[in-house]
Design an enzyme around this catalytic site. Structure first.
Site, PDB file in Angstrom:
ATOM      1  N   CYS A   1      18.418 104.433  77.250  1.00 15.45           N
ATOM      2  CA  CYS A   1      18.846 103.046  77.063  1.00 15.45           C
ATOM      3  C   CYS A   1      20.136 102.970  76.240  1.00 15.45           C
ATOM      4  O   CYS A   1      21.196 103.345  76.722  1.00 15.45           O
ATOM      5  CB  CYS A   1      17.706 102.231  76.449  1.00 15.45           C
ATOM      6  SG  CYS A   1      17.869 100.448  76.732  1.00 15.45           S
TER       7      CYS A   1
ATOM      8  N   HIS B   1      13.472 103.163  80.484  1.00 11.20           N
ATOM      9  CA  HIS B   1      12.471 103.552  79.483  1.00 11.20           C
ATOM     10  C   HIS B   1      11.393 104.447  80.095  1.00 11.20           C
ATOM     11  O   HIS B   1      10.404 103.954  80.636  1.00 11.20           O
ATOM     12  CB  HIS B   1      11.827 102.295  78.885  1.00 11.20           C
ATOM     13  CG  HIS B   1      12.717 101.538  77.966  1.00 11.20           C
ATOM     14  ND1 HIS B   1      12.565 101.549  76.601  1.00 11.20           N
ATOM     15  CD2 HIS B   1      13.794 100.759  78.218  1.00 11.20           C
ATOM     16  CE1 HIS B   1      13.505 100.793  76.043  1.00 11.20           C
ATOM     17  NE2 HIS B   1      14.265 100.309  77.011  1.00 11.20           N
TER      18      HIS B   1
ATOM     19  N   GLU C   1       9.171 106.152  78.613  1.00 11.74           N
ATOM     20  CA  GLU C   1       7.925 106.230  77.835  1.00 11.74           C
ATOM     21  C   GLU C   1       6.826 105.346  78.422  1.00 11.74           C
ATOM     22  O   GLU C   1       5.656 105.478  78.060  1.00 11.74           O
ATOM     23  CB  GLU C   1       8.173 105.865  76.370  1.00 11.74           C
ATOM     24  CG  GLU C   1       8.270 104.390  76.056  1.00 11.74           C
ATOM     25  CD  GLU C   1       9.568 103.759  76.512  1.00 11.74           C
ATOM     26  OE1 GLU C   1       9.622 102.516  76.619  1.00 11.74           O
ATOM     27  OE2 GLU C   1      10.550 104.496  76.754  1.00 11.74           O
TER      28      GLU C   1
END
Length: 388
Positions: free
Chosen positions: A268, A358, A360
């Site tokens: 990001c 992202h 995660e």
């Protein structure tokens, strides 16, 4: 009176609220969360789930988030899913808030959580019309005003237009940790990573810890000396809010890491920092990418991933060729299939790469989890080279 009826009555008797965009468009509804006044950049998120992770993502600092999913709050708020220590959004906009939360992990309602943390919101407006407006006109400054004594429309609009813009905003240090801390490896420790916190989400070091990485999370103001004081096998630059054009300090630190050839991974904001470190520019997107359903192609494999996004800026790098940089050759590794925005970079002559989204997956799909494995592979290769 039944519980459901009480919830309906509470909404019906909530204070009036007004949302005012800087171009003069006005929406009227009812207060949701805290009653008061707030300002920020109006953006929309297309995720149908994960509102708690969205609210606590530091990348949303100074942004008023409009939820495109009409029904929000039905699973309440729990104590397991926050991605940081607090809610970061500047304001919250929903169409139909849940009357009663229903989930075995729920501890309180979303409305209660917003009130407790002082987050001013608005409900009962046409969020579809607002989203279409932002898509056509672009993200812009906005104010939410609620209470029984509201200013006149001219006064509200003037206050919105006096609020700071996101362009030129230097915000990473405002949301990052002030003190370094360690997330220990889960199981056998295999690597040590220095993670520069520009607005990191809690799940990110956890994903690395799952892979045997001891993560030293450092403040955004960390120096090169701070980074290498932990003896890192790799260096990570996190997500975060603000305009990457203002992030001169993280860029200088990243350039020093690239000079040393330490394996590097950024996500990001970290992707934008890598772009700047390589000599590329950045620019503000018209309305950005936010949500958990964005299609991205990994150009190194041809695979298409459904990914989680939260960014209003992007890297200006050529899609059609390999670029020469001060650190060797670089190429765009990932691209958004909706609009061809650069979604990833990789160096071909040094162990460094980044993505704009992202991996995660908090909240979001798990298609991009392999990126953490790619990072560990870079560190393994570097360690083998040192032993040879």
């Amino acid at each position: 009176m039944t519980t459901s009826t009480r919830g309906t009555a509470a909404r019906r008797h909530a204070a009036p609220a007004v949302l005012v965009l800087e171009d003069g468009r006005i929406f009227r509804g009812r207060a949701y969360g805290a009653v008061g006044v707030t300002f920020g950049e109006a953006v929309f998120s297309t995720g149908m789930t994960g509102y708690q992770e969205t609210l606590t993502d530091p990348s949303y600092h100074r942004q008023v988030v409009v939820m495109t999913s009409p029904h929000v709050g039905n699973t309440g708020v729990n104590d397991e899913d926050p991605e940081s220590r607090r809610i970061w959004v500047a304001g919250y906009v929903v169409r139909d808030p849940a009357r009663v939360p229903s989930n075995w992990r729920s501890r309180r309602s979303l409305d209660e959580e917003l009130r407790e943390q002082g987050v001013v919101g608005i409900s009962g407006i046409d969020t579809r019309a607002l989203t279409r407006h932002l898509r056509e006109r672009g993200a812009m400054r906005v104010g939410i005003f609620s209470g029984n004594a509201l200013p006149d429309e001219g006064t509200m609009l003037a206050e919105v237009r006096q609020a700071p813009e996101m362009t030129g905003a230097d915000l990473a240090a405002e949301v990052a940790t002030k003190e370094a801390y360690v997330v220990p490896a889960i199981g056998e420790k295999k690597f040590t990573v220095a993670a520069v916190d520009l607005g990191i989400k809690g799940m990110t070091p956890h994903r690395m810890a799952e892979r045997g990485i001891e993560v030293h999370v450092l403040p955004a103001t960390a120096t090169v000396e701070d980074v290498y004081a932990v003896g890192p096998d790799g260096v990570f630059f996190s997500n975060g809010p603000g305009d990457p054009a203002t992030a001169d300090h993280p860029v200088s630190v990243m350039r020093a890491v690239l000079e040393r050839g330490t394996p590097l991974f950024g996500i990001c904001f970290g992707n934008q920092i890598l772009g700047r470190a390589l000599g590329f520019g950045t620019y503000k997107l018209k309305y950005g990418h936010r949500g958990i359903n964005q299609p991205v192609q990994d150009r190194t494999t041809g695979k298409v991933e459904v990914t989680a996004h939260n960014h209003g800026f992007a890297v200006d790098a050529p899609l059609d060729r390999v670029s020469e940089t001060p650190y060797g050759r670089a190429e765009v590794s990932h691209v958004c299939l909706n609009d061809n925005v650069v979604e990833g970079l990789q160096l071909l002559d040094r162990p460094a790469f980044s993505v704009q989204y992202h991996p995660e997956a908090a909240a979001g799909p798990h298609d991009a989890a392999y990126l953490f494995d790619r990072f560990t592979s870079l560190m393994s290769t570097a360690l083998e080279g040192q032993r040879a």
